[in-house]
Motif scaffolding. Structure first.
Motif, PDB file in Angstrom:
ATOM      1  N   VAL A   1       0.853  -1.192   0.000  1.00 20.90           N
ATOM      2  CA  VAL A   1       0.000   0.000   0.000  1.00 20.90           C
ATOM      3  C   VAL A   1       0.886   1.238   0.000  1.00 20.90           C
ATOM      4  O   VAL A   1       2.069   1.180   0.387  1.00 20.90           O
ATOM      5  N   ALA A   2       0.304   2.355  -0.402  1.00 19.76           N
ATOM      6  CA  ALA A   2       1.027   3.630  -0.413  1.00 19.76           C
ATOM      7  C   ALA A   2       0.059   4.750  -0.065  1.00 19.76           C
ATOM      8  O   ALA A   2      -1.131   4.672  -0.366  1.00 19.76           O
ATOM      9  N   ILE A   3       0.607   5.782   0.568  1.00 19.44           N
ATOM     10  CA  ILE A   3      -0.190   6.945   0.951  1.00 19.44           C
ATOM     11  C   ILE A   3       0.369   8.168   0.228  1.00 19.44           C
ATOM     12  O   ILE A   3       1.591   8.387   0.211  1.00 19.44           O
ATOM     13  N   TYR A   4      -0.518   8.965  -0.346  1.00 17.62           N
ATOM     14  CA  TYR A   4      -0.140  10.158  -1.105  1.00 17.62           C
ATOM     15  C   TYR A   4      -0.786  11.393  -0.484  1.00 17.62           C
ATOM     16  O   TYR A   4      -1.838  11.302   0.162  1.00 17.62           O
ATOM     17  N   ASP A   5      -0.151  12.552  -0.720  1.00 19.16           N
ATOM     18  CA  ASP A   5      -0.779  13.797  -0.296  1.00 19.16           C
ATOM     19  C   ASP A   5      -1.757  14.252  -1.370  1.00 19.16           C
ATOM     20  O   ASP A   5      -1.927  13.579  -2.406  1.00 19.16           O
TER      21      ASP A   5
ATOM     22  N   LEU B   1      -3.457   4.044  -1.901  1.00 18.97           N
ATOM     23  CA  LEU B   1      -3.362   3.119  -3.028  1.00 18.97           C
ATOM     24  C   LEU B   1      -3.073   1.713  -2.517  1.00 18.97           C
ATOM     25  O   LEU B   1      -2.132   1.507  -1.740  1.00 18.97           O
ATOM     26  N   VAL B   2      -3.868   0.762  -2.955  1.00 20.55           N
ATOM     27  CA  VAL B   2      -3.679  -0.643  -2.601  1.00 20.55           C
ATOM     28  C   VAL B   2      -3.399  -1.422  -3.883  1.00 20.55           C
ATOM     29  O   VAL B   2      -4.157  -1.321  -4.849  1.00 20.55           O
ATOM     30  N   ILE B   3      -2.322  -2.197  -3.900  1.00 19.45           N
ATOM     31  CA  ILE B   3      -1.947  -2.966  -5.091  1.00 19.45           C
ATOM     32  C   ILE B   3      -1.883  -4.448  -4.752  1.00 19.45           C
ATOM     33  O   ILE B   3      -1.216  -4.850  -3.798  1.00 19.45           O
ATOM     34  N   HIS B   4      -2.603  -5.239  -5.530  1.00 16.05           N
ATOM     35  CA  HIS B   4      -2.622  -6.697  -5.368  1.00 16.05           C
ATOM     36  C   HIS B   4      -1.971  -7.369  -6.577  1.00 16.05           C
ATOM     37  O   HIS B   4      -2.001  -6.837  -7.694  1.00 16.05           O
ATOM     38  N   ASP B   5      -1.428  -8.532  -6.339  1.00 16.88           N
ATOM     39  CA  ASP B   5      -0.924  -9.378  -7.424  1.00 16.88           C
ATOM     40  C   ASP B   5      -2.125 -10.055  -8.090  1.00 16.88           C
ATOM     41  O   ASP B   5      -2.857 -10.807  -7.439  1.00 16.88           O
ATOM     42  N   ALA B   6      -2.335  -9.784  -9.377  1.00 12.39           N
ATOM     43  CA  ALA B   6      -3.481 -10.345 -10.100  1.00 12.39           C
ATOM     44  C   ALA B   6      -3.067 -11.438 -11.071  1.00 12.39           C
ATOM     45  O   ALA B   6      -3.883 -11.884 -11.887  1.00 12.39           O
TER      46      ALA B   6
END
Length: 220
Positions: free
Chosen positions: A81-85, A147-152
């Motif tokens: 996951v990542a956090i953005y302003d 942002l959440v990123i999964h392996d698809a």
């Protein structure tokens, strides 16, 4: 021989069409199902993180925020996951170079501008990935995005498995069609032709009287 080949070709062609159509429908249904499940998983995870992230942003606690993000790394099919302003700049991330993917940045900006979650698929390093971006609000003001990123890649693996298993099924059916067709032709058509040849040969040699056979109601 030509009749046998034509019959085999026709039966195999029909079997191929049926299995291909069935496989295509099965693949589409399976892809839709797995995609829907992955969408739900990403939404649940993002929403479960959303409140905690907002509280830590309000408390201005980057260390605790970093520990929170890192804690979600290594989960099943979760890349990170990542956090953005609110300008789309990465603050804290556990996804490395994926943070700066063009599509990642695009989804973050779209999510911030629309105030809604944005989901999509992308490819990175030859592997399919699933992205889900959700805006972060503090006092009804957008302060950033998550942002959440999964392996698809498991979806492609499942689809390939379906095609392979159905191809093996088609191969087995083709072999059975060929064997069955050859046996039927040999036992019925070829057998009938052999009887005709023997009958004609017996007539020529005078072993049987065709008129007598006809009167008896049976030629063979």
């Amino acid at each position: 021989m030509k009749i046998t080949l034509n019959l085999i070709f026709s039966l195999v062609f029909v079997a191929t069409l049926v299995i291909s159509a069935f496989t295509y429908v099965q693949v589409q249904n399976e892809r839709d199902r797995l995609t829907h499940e992955l969408d739900i998983r990403a939404v649940i995870m993002a929403e479960s993180l959303q409140e905690s992230v907002k509280e830590l942003l309000r408390a201005n606690s980057p260390d605790r925020l970093k520990r929170l993000v890192e804690r979600f790394g290594g989960r099943e099919r979760l890349i990170g996951v990542a956090i953005y302003d609110n300008q789309g700049t990465s603050l804290i991330s556990s996804i490395g170079s994926l943070t700066n993917l063009p599509d990642s940045i695009t989804h973050i900006h779209e999510s911030i501008l629309s105030g809604e979650g944005i989901t999509s698929f992308n490819s990175h390093g030859g592997k399919s990935i699933h992205l889900y971006a959700i805006p972060l609000f503090l006092e009804e003001k957008t302060v950033g995005a998550l942002l959440v990123i999964h392996d698809a890649s498991f979806i492609d693996a499942r689809i390939n498995s379906i095609w392979q298993s159905n191809f093996v099924r088609l191969l087995i059916q083709t072999i059975l069609i060929i064997i069955t067709t050859v046996l039927i032709v040999r036992w019925s058509i070829a057998g009938f032709i052999n009887k005709v040849v023997v009958w004609i040969k017996n007539i020529r040699t005078g072993k049987i009287n065709p008129q007598t056979q006809i009167l008896k109601g049976s030629i063979f």
